[in-house]
Write an enzyme that holds these catalytic residues in place. Structure first.
Site, mmCIF file in Angstrom:
data_model
loop_
_atom_site.group_PDB
_atom_site.id
_atom_site.type_symbol
_atom_site.label_atom_id
_atom_site.label_comp_id
_atom_site.label_asym_id
_atom_site.label_seq_id
_atom_site.Cartn_x
_atom_site.Cartn_y
_atom_site.Cartn_z
ATOM 1 N N GLU A 198 0.843 -1.225 0.369
ATOM 2 C CA GLU A 198 0.146 -0.279 0.255
ATOM 3 C C GLU A 198 0.637 1.307 0.590
ATOM 4 O O GLU A 198 0.769 2.375 1.407
ATOM 5 C CB GLU A 198 -1.298 0.059 1.479
ATOM 6 C CG GLU A 198 -1.980 -0.772 1.399
ATOM 7 C CD GLU A 198 -2.906 -0.752 2.226
ATOM 8 O OE1 GLU A 198 -3.090 -0.202 3.182
ATOM 9 O OE2 GLU A 198 -4.316 -1.543 2.071
ATOM 10 N N GLU A 320 -5.411 -8.361 0.634
ATOM 11 C CA GLU A 320 -6.159 -7.991 1.519
ATOM 12 C C GLU A 320 -7.300 -8.010 1.127
ATOM 13 O O GLU A 320 -7.610 -7.596 -0.174
ATOM 14 C CB GLU A 320 -6.518 -6.882 2.375
ATOM 15 C CG GLU A 320 -4.143 -6.615 2.198
ATOM 16 C CD GLU A 320 -4.081 -5.861 3.684
ATOM 17 O OE1 GLU A 320 -5.229 -5.337 3.613
ATOM 18 O OE2 GLU A 320 -3.493 -5.238 3.930
#
Length: 724
Positions: A198, A320
């Site tokens: 991320e 995720e």
């Protein structure tokens, strides 16, 4: 948002058959037991991809004061779960790694070798863990933003006081790390490597920003990937771990400034796309859900542009997914928070399962205990946990026991086998099914916010051989997720599926199911994408190179749409100048609390309309937004597994070549003018095939409900049967 769907069905009037619009049961599911559903050569349920956890077996969190003496065995082996992702080891070691004395900003190669050797020897001594290496066949390793990122705005010092010099320094360390810390007597290497976790989460302004460019991050991935491959050319490398793939934000400016740039700059260097997909069920008092049409449009747009730019789609590592429950996170464990994760987990996974050839692995963001995330200042444990303490939420004390998140694994515990053909009348009922020998698994998921009654249509001769059905229904009762279990010894024709709930029906048959028919699914992409919508102007797309089977099949036009709320979502669509009926519905909710609608419209297209090269025209009555993607999803059938045509009935029934007696029948009849053991099929009044059989004396259809049916022979002769 819901509208009744109307289908053209066969209605009998004496000797005349006409097409009359009748309302089919709104919520029905058809299951073809003997028709294999193949996508890109893949047709089996792969538990290593889908039944996973965000953990590695070496984590200390498996140990401690648990309700069981061996949590790894009880959970991983007991529920047949596979290990997913490790972001800690590679980061911890870099934070404790010495700098190369001759190259400032690079990790010391000899130190990597020494520490790697120690790590492998340490693992070799822990023989108890070795058996779980088989649970890592789709494992992921990801580096954390700090201290791997080298952009000045987010650049961080590691634990020994130095900073990475460049993306090359990052990639070199990662390549050497996998060489030295894995293999030999150590852990097996990861299947997938994410360069960084991320990177755009904070650096580019979070979820709402759409103006900041991903250029620096894309460049970082190119340089780091090259350096990593210089050390280890066999690694499968991807990125960029997009936390918020909200392509439509800023009328698709976010797409242009992020994903498009990443594909343009780094796409050729990536073996896979890494992405995180979350629902936000309680986000500032609003629902911002990705489940349903939004996640479909997200995949479609990525795939479509990748095909245009790179001439290929790439696999997805969904490292995720689930739900982020913002409004409920600053408190102790609650059952309702686990339920919100569970319903999103099931809904999203059902979409993933429709892409078995393109999803490399999908990891729900469920951590074992996440004690590293305990907020000491607020005395609040981390929210995303498989385990909780007995006395939560009153106090963070007691033995470690399962949280309600374990119910996902309980629900899916037995599912495996060959994927078979299914079809739901309502797009909000997600359905999939698998056959494993004499076992069948039918999965139903409700995207609606209300409960649904669903008629089950089980087709093929094996329906009569059902000996038992176990029903698991994961639903909300009060404020907690509850698993409702029932067992039946006779076939059931209807189930009640709770709001946003999931059900798995496990069928046992008296013999193995012979899967002797096939549905081959292929997607074809238009020659252009992301076209602006200007009212009353037609956007034209060419979808070329379609291959059809000789006779039978069906198609769905997947139309990605991004529009502000209040704009119409029902365009005029033509395929090869034939007007196509656009449904009033789509998967999931209306997205009213999102910034705008972004979803895929799934529009049935007659198989007969398709050519090798096709023109698709799309026209809206009002201006604004974009057609984001245009994809033709084609299903080629090995035989007539779906429908009986009106022409066959009209042409053949009146010929009276077949003599069925007695007719009407109580369930057993005979037929003249047909060879012994000739293949025949029974169709219902909607034209759906429901049974294969052989011509013989005393043909038995007593298992069928009373009504009108059609019998068809291999010579395409058709006659009507009326069952009392």
């Amino acid at each position: 948002m819901k509208h009744k769907k109307r289908l053209l069905s066969l209605v009998a009037c004496s000797m005349l058959f006409i097409l009359t619009p009748i309302v089919k049961a709104q919520n029905s599911v058809d299951i073809n037991l003997n028709v294999k559903h193949v996508v890109g050569g893949v047709f089996e349920f792969d538990r290593t991809k889908f039944i996973t956890i965000h953990a590695n077996q070496t984590e200390n969190e498996w140990d401690g004061d648990n309700f069981t003496t061996d949590l790894r065995d009880e959970f991983l082996n007991g529920f047949d779960v596979y290990l997913g992702r490790d972001t800690g080891g590679i980061t911890w070691n870099l934070n404790n790694m010495a700098e190369d004395p001759t190259r400032p900003g690079f990790a010391n190669p000899s130190e990597i070798t020494r520490k790697g050797n120690n790590a492998r020897n340490n693992f070799a001594s822990k023989t108890k863990l070795h058996t779980y290496e088989s649970r890592k066949v789709n494992s992921i390793v990801a580096a954390q933003l700090h201290p791997f990122w080298t952009g000045e705005s987010q650049r961080a010092t590691n634990g020994t006081g130095w900073k990475m010099a460049s993306p090359t320094a990052t990639g070199e360390y990662m390549g050497r790390y996998f060489n030295e810390f894995h293999g030999g007597n150590g852990q097996i290497g990861p299947t997938w490597v994410e360069i960084i976790n991320e990177p755009a989460y904070d650096a580019l302004g979070g979820k709402r920003n759409f103006t900041n460019s991903l250029q620096e991050i894309a460049d970082f991935h190119v340089e780091a990937a090259d350096a990593m491959r210089a050390q280890n050319p066999n690694l499968k490398i991807g990125g960029y771990c997009a936390a918020f793939p909200d392509f439509e934000t800023g009328n698709f400016q976010r797409w242009n400034n992020r994903e498009k740039i990443f594909i343009d700059v780094a796409g050729s260097k990536m073996d896979f796309w890494s992405i995180h997909l979350y629902d936000f069920p309680v986000f500032g008092g609003k629902k911002d859900l990705r489940s349903g049409s939004n996640v479909e449009a997200t995949f479609d747009m990525m795939d479509h542009y990748s095909m245009l730019k790179l001439n290929q789609t790439k696999p997805y590592v969904i490292s995720e997914y689930g739900a982020q429950t913002h409004d409920l996170n600053n408190q102790g464990w609650t059952a309702i928070r686990d339920w919100m994760f569970l319903k999103s987990q099931n809904s999203l996974m059902m979409s993933f399962m429709e892409r078995p050839d393109n999803i490399a692995v999908a990891i729900p963001f469920t951590i074992v205990k996440a004690e590293w995330g305990f907020n000491n200042a607020k005395n609040i444990p981390y929210s995303s946990r498989l385990m909780r303490k007995t006395n939560e939420p009153a106090s963070y004390t007691g033995t470690w026991i399962y949280s309600d998140r374990v119910k996902f694994y309980e629900l899916w515990k037995n599912v495996k086998g060959v994927r078979i053909d299914t079809k739901a009348s309502d797009l909000d009922i997600q359905v999939d099914a698998y056959i494993d020998g004499n076992k069948g698994y039918v999965i139903l998921n409700n995207l609606e916010f209300v409960a649904k009654s669903i008629d089950l249509n089980i087709f093929d001769k094996y329906k009569a051989g059902i000996t038992s059905i176990t029903k698991k229904h994961l639903t909300l009762v009060g404020s907690a997720a509850v698993m409702q279990d029932e067992t039946f010894t006779t076939p059931i024709s209807n189930v009640q599926l709770g709001a946003e709930s999931t059900m798995i029906l496990e069928y046992t048959f008296d013999k193995n199911i012979s899967i002797d028919e096939e549905s081959q699914e292929v997607k074809y992409y238009a020659d252009s994408y992301l076209k602006p919508i200007i009212g009353s102007q037609t956007n034209v797309f060419n979808v070329n190179g379609i291959t059809k089977s000789a006779t039978y099949g069906e198609a769905v036009l997947r139309l990605g749409i991004g529009r502000t709320h209040g704009k119409t979502l029902k365009p005029i669509v033509k395929v090869n100048n034939t007007v196509i009926t656009v449904p009033d519905d789509w998967r999931g909710y209306d997205q009213a609390q999102k910034g705008q609608f972004f979803g895929t419209l799934e529009i049935p297209v007659s198989y007969d309309v398709l050519n090798t090269n096709n023109t698709v025209s799309v026209e809206f009555s009002d201006t604004g937004g974009y057609v984001s993607s245009v994809i033709m999803q084609v299903f080629n059938f090995s035989s007539d597994v779906r429908t009986l045509s009106v022409k066959e009935v009209k042409d053949n029934e009146s010929s009276k070549k077949l003599n069925v007696y007695p007719n009407p029948t109580n369930g057993v009849f005979n037929i003249s003018n047909i060879a012994e053991n000739e293949d025949m099929q029974i169709y219902n009044i909607s034209g759906l095939k429901i049974m294969d059989l052989k011509a013989s004396k005393d043909i038995n259809i007593s298992e069928l409900a009373s009504g009108v049916y059609f019998l068809k022979t291999k010579n395409n002769e058709v006659t009507k049967i009326i069952k009392h």
